[in-house]
Design a protein around this motif. Structure first.
Motif, PDB file in Angstrom:
ATOM      1  N   VAL A  18       0.104  -3.457   7.184  1.00 52.11           N
ATOM      2  CA  VAL A  18      -0.240  -2.036   7.029  1.00 52.11           C
ATOM      3  C   VAL A  18       0.312  -1.525   5.698  1.00 52.11           C
ATOM      4  O   VAL A  18      -0.371  -0.786   4.971  1.00 52.11           O
ATOM      5  CB  VAL A  18       0.313  -1.213   8.205  1.00 52.11           C
ATOM      6  CG1 VAL A  18       0.232   0.290   7.910  1.00 52.11           C
ATOM      7  CG2 VAL A  18      -0.465  -1.527   9.479  1.00 52.11           C
ATOM      8  N   PHE A  19       1.544  -1.911   5.378  1.00 50.40           N
ATOM      9  CA  PHE A  19       2.108  -1.530   4.084  1.00 50.40           C
ATOM     10  C   PHE A  19       1.226  -2.008   2.935  1.00 50.40           C
ATOM     11  O   PHE A  19       0.892  -1.239   2.029  1.00 50.40           O
ATOM     12  CB  PHE A  19       3.507  -2.122   3.921  1.00 50.40           C
ATOM     13  CG  PHE A  19       3.972  -2.146   2.489  1.00 50.40           C
ATOM     14  CD1 PHE A  19       4.477  -1.011   1.891  1.00 50.40           C
ATOM     15  CD2 PHE A  19       3.866  -3.312   1.722  1.00 50.40           C
ATOM     16  CE1 PHE A  19       4.882  -1.023   0.557  1.00 50.40           C
ATOM     17  CE2 PHE A  19       4.265  -3.331   0.397  1.00 50.40           C
ATOM     18  CZ  PHE A  19       4.780  -2.182  -0.193  1.00 50.40           C
ATOM     19  N   ALA A  20       0.852  -3.288   2.955  1.00 51.49           N
ATOM     20  CA  ALA A  20       0.070  -3.843   1.846  1.00 51.49           C
ATOM     21  C   ALA A  20      -1.269  -3.132   1.708  1.00 51.49           C
ATOM     22  O   ALA A  20      -1.716  -2.822   0.593  1.00 51.49           O
ATOM     23  CB  ALA A  20      -0.139  -5.342   2.064  1.00 51.49           C
ATOM     24  N   TYR A  21      -1.917  -2.844   2.850  1.00 52.41           N
ATOM     25  CA  TYR A  21      -3.238  -2.203   2.824  1.00 52.41           C
ATOM     26  C   TYR A  21      -3.135  -0.766   2.323  1.00 52.41           C
ATOM     27  O   TYR A  21      -3.895  -0.345   1.437  1.00 52.41           O
ATOM     28  CB  TYR A  21      -3.837  -2.239   4.220  1.00 52.41           C
ATOM     29  CG  TYR A  21      -5.182  -1.551   4.327  1.00 52.41           C
ATOM     30  CD1 TYR A  21      -6.334  -2.173   3.853  1.00 52.41           C
ATOM     31  CD2 TYR A  21      -5.292  -0.292   4.898  1.00 52.41           C
ATOM     32  CE1 TYR A  21      -7.572  -1.546   3.951  1.00 52.41           C
ATOM     33  CE2 TYR A  21      -6.518   0.339   4.989  1.00 52.41           C
ATOM     34  CZ  TYR A  21      -7.658  -0.287   4.518  1.00 52.41           C
ATOM     35  OH  TYR A  21      -8.871   0.344   4.615  1.00 52.41           O
ATOM     36  N   LEU A  22      -2.205   0.002   2.888  1.00 50.67           N
ATOM     37  CA  LEU A  22      -2.103   1.408   2.509  1.00 50.67           C
ATOM     38  C   LEU A  22      -1.560   1.572   1.099  1.00 50.67           C
ATOM     39  O   LEU A  22      -1.991   2.464   0.354  1.00 50.67           O
ATOM     40  CB  LEU A  22      -1.223   2.156   3.501  1.00 50.67           C
ATOM     41  CG  LEU A  22      -1.829   2.395   4.882  1.00 50.67           C
ATOM     42  CD1 LEU A  22      -0.848   3.175   5.758  1.00 50.67           C
ATOM     43  CD2 LEU A  22      -3.153   3.157   4.785  1.00 50.67           C
ATOM     44  N   PHE A  23      -0.616   0.715   0.700  1.00 52.74           N
ATOM     45  CA  PHE A  23      -0.092   0.803  -0.662  1.00 52.74           C
ATOM     46  C   PHE A  23      -1.204   0.541  -1.671  1.00 52.74           C
ATOM     47  O   PHE A  23      -1.316   1.235  -2.688  1.00 52.74           O
ATOM     48  CB  PHE A  23       1.047  -0.197  -0.850  1.00 52.74           C
ATOM     49  CG  PHE A  23       1.683  -0.125  -2.201  1.00 52.74           C
ATOM     50  CD1 PHE A  23       2.324   1.027  -2.622  1.00 52.74           C
ATOM     51  CD2 PHE A  23       1.646  -1.205  -3.073  1.00 52.74           C
ATOM     52  CE1 PHE A  23       2.917   1.100  -3.882  1.00 52.74           C
ATOM     53  CE2 PHE A  23       2.228  -1.142  -4.323  1.00 52.74           C
ATOM     54  CZ  PHE A  23       2.863   0.015  -4.731  1.00 52.74           C
ATOM     55  N   ASN A  24      -2.048  -0.435  -1.370  1.00 51.53           N
ATOM     56  CA  ASN A  24      -3.189  -0.696  -2.238  1.00 51.53           C
ATOM     57  C   ASN A  24      -4.139   0.503  -2.256  1.00 51.53           C
ATOM     58  O   ASN A  24      -4.676   0.870  -3.304  1.00 51.53           O
ATOM     59  CB  ASN A  24      -3.921  -1.952  -1.778  1.00 51.53           C
ATOM     60  CG  ASN A  24      -5.133  -2.267  -2.635  1.00 51.53           C
ATOM     61  OD1 ASN A  24      -6.267  -2.085  -2.205  1.00 51.53           O
ATOM     62  ND2 ASN A  24      -4.916  -2.719  -3.860  1.00 51.53           N
ATOM     63  N   GLY A  25      -4.343   1.118  -1.092  1.00 50.04           N
ATOM     64  CA  GLY A  25      -5.208   2.298  -1.033  1.00 50.04           C
ATOM     65  C   GLY A  25      -4.662   3.459  -1.832  1.00 50.04           C
ATOM     66  O   GLY A  25      -5.421   4.199  -2.473  1.00 50.04           O
ATOM     67  N   VAL A  26      -3.339   3.632  -1.798  1.00 45.53           N
ATOM     68  CA  VAL A  26      -2.712   4.697  -2.579  1.00 45.53           C
ATOM     69  C   VAL A  26      -2.887   4.436  -4.070  1.00 45.53           C
ATOM     70  O   VAL A  26      -3.247   5.340  -4.850  1.00 45.53           O
ATOM     71  CB  VAL A  26      -1.212   4.802  -2.223  1.00 45.53           C
ATOM     72  CG1 VAL A  26      -0.482   5.704  -3.222  1.00 45.53           C
ATOM     73  CG2 VAL A  26      -1.041   5.338  -0.801  1.00 45.53           C
TER      74      VAL A  26
END
Length: 275
Positions: free
Chosen positions: A38-46
């Protein structure tokens, strides 16, 4: 994305679990890995919000379903939970730290591996490989030769195929944002050729490696051989659909995703059935 990483983790766990599985440890490890993904996905989205909006992405941050400030808070919380949960699983915390670091390197300056095809492929390989290794650590018995062969084959499928075909639908937006991916700098024709070469290399190499070093994982590599043909067909058909909508450009990526899900599920069923 989160389901795919969790499936890799669970498959890695199945390689390393013998006899009576340590269920609390495995559940805590799976929760930690889910939070890390979740961190990797959302950080990339940010980090990608401008490019995603330029590409009309359906990702939650880009379409406004998840406000940016809230996304940042959730991203940090997910990373902290991943570290705390992995601390309960002994040898897992090192793999979680490695995964979080790779997720950061993928999206954030100064490297921002997503910006160019080669560093992107290297980091994506690492994200895939550490998922299987983390699962093996949570399983308690660590990496075995069959686990290493399968993890390497699947990580190569991600790096040489998935990391290339995912850019097909976003080539114009990526070029406008200054990215140096092959699709953005050399065009879709060059990117399709690279994806076909990568798919065929993994589709042939993975079963060959399994046959030579780990026959037990051969069933899990056979979907890669079939998937290589499927991705190749989708890429060749793309010559006639590259000017259509974004959905049509994602055909090769969908073939990649279904193939990796199938390979992991076949391997998981094989491992569970052999006990």
């Amino acid at each position: 994305m989160q389901i795919a990483f969790l499936l890799r983790f669970v498959t890695g766990t199945a390689f390393a679990t013998q006899g009576d599985p340590r269920l609390p440890r495995i559940l805590a490890g799976a929760a930690a890995w889910l939070c890390a993904s979740v961190f990797a996905y959302l950080f990339n989205g940010v980090m990608d919000v401008d490019e995603d909006r330029r590409n009309h992405s359906e990702r939650p941050i880009a379409r406004g379903a998840l406000p940016l400030r809230r996304a940042v808070a959730v991203t940090l919380t997910a990373a902290l939970l991943a570290l705390l949960l992995s601390a309960l699983c002994g040898g897992l915390i090192g793999w979680v730290v490695a995964f979080l670091a790779l997720g950061w390197v993928y999206s954030a300056p100064p490297l921002a591996a997503k910006q160019a095809s080669l560093p992107c492929a290297v980091v994506v390989f690492g994200l895939g490989w550490t998922s299987y290794a983390g699962g093996a650590a949570a399983g308690g018995n660590g990496l075995t030769v069959p686990a290493v062969v399968f993890a390497t084959a699947m990580a190569a499928w991600m790096a040489l195929v998935g990391a290339v075909v995912k850019d097909f639908s976003d080539a114009e937006g990526d070029a406008g944002a200054g990215r140096r991916t092959l699709a953005a700098t050399r065009g879709l024709h060059a990117a399709r050729r690279l994806a076909i070469a990568g798919a065929l290399a993994v589709g042939v190499g993975a079963p060959a490696a399994a046959g030579a070093w780990a026959p037990a994982v051969l069933p899990g590599t056979l979907p890669l051989a079939l998937g290589a043909g499927w991705v190749t067909v989708r890429c060749l058909r793309g010559r006639h659909t590259e000017h259509r909508d974004r959905h049509a450009r994602r055909d090769a990526y969908r073939a990649f995703m279904i193939t990796q899900y199938t390979a992991n599920l076949v391997m998981l069923v094989t491992l569970v059935g052999s006990r």
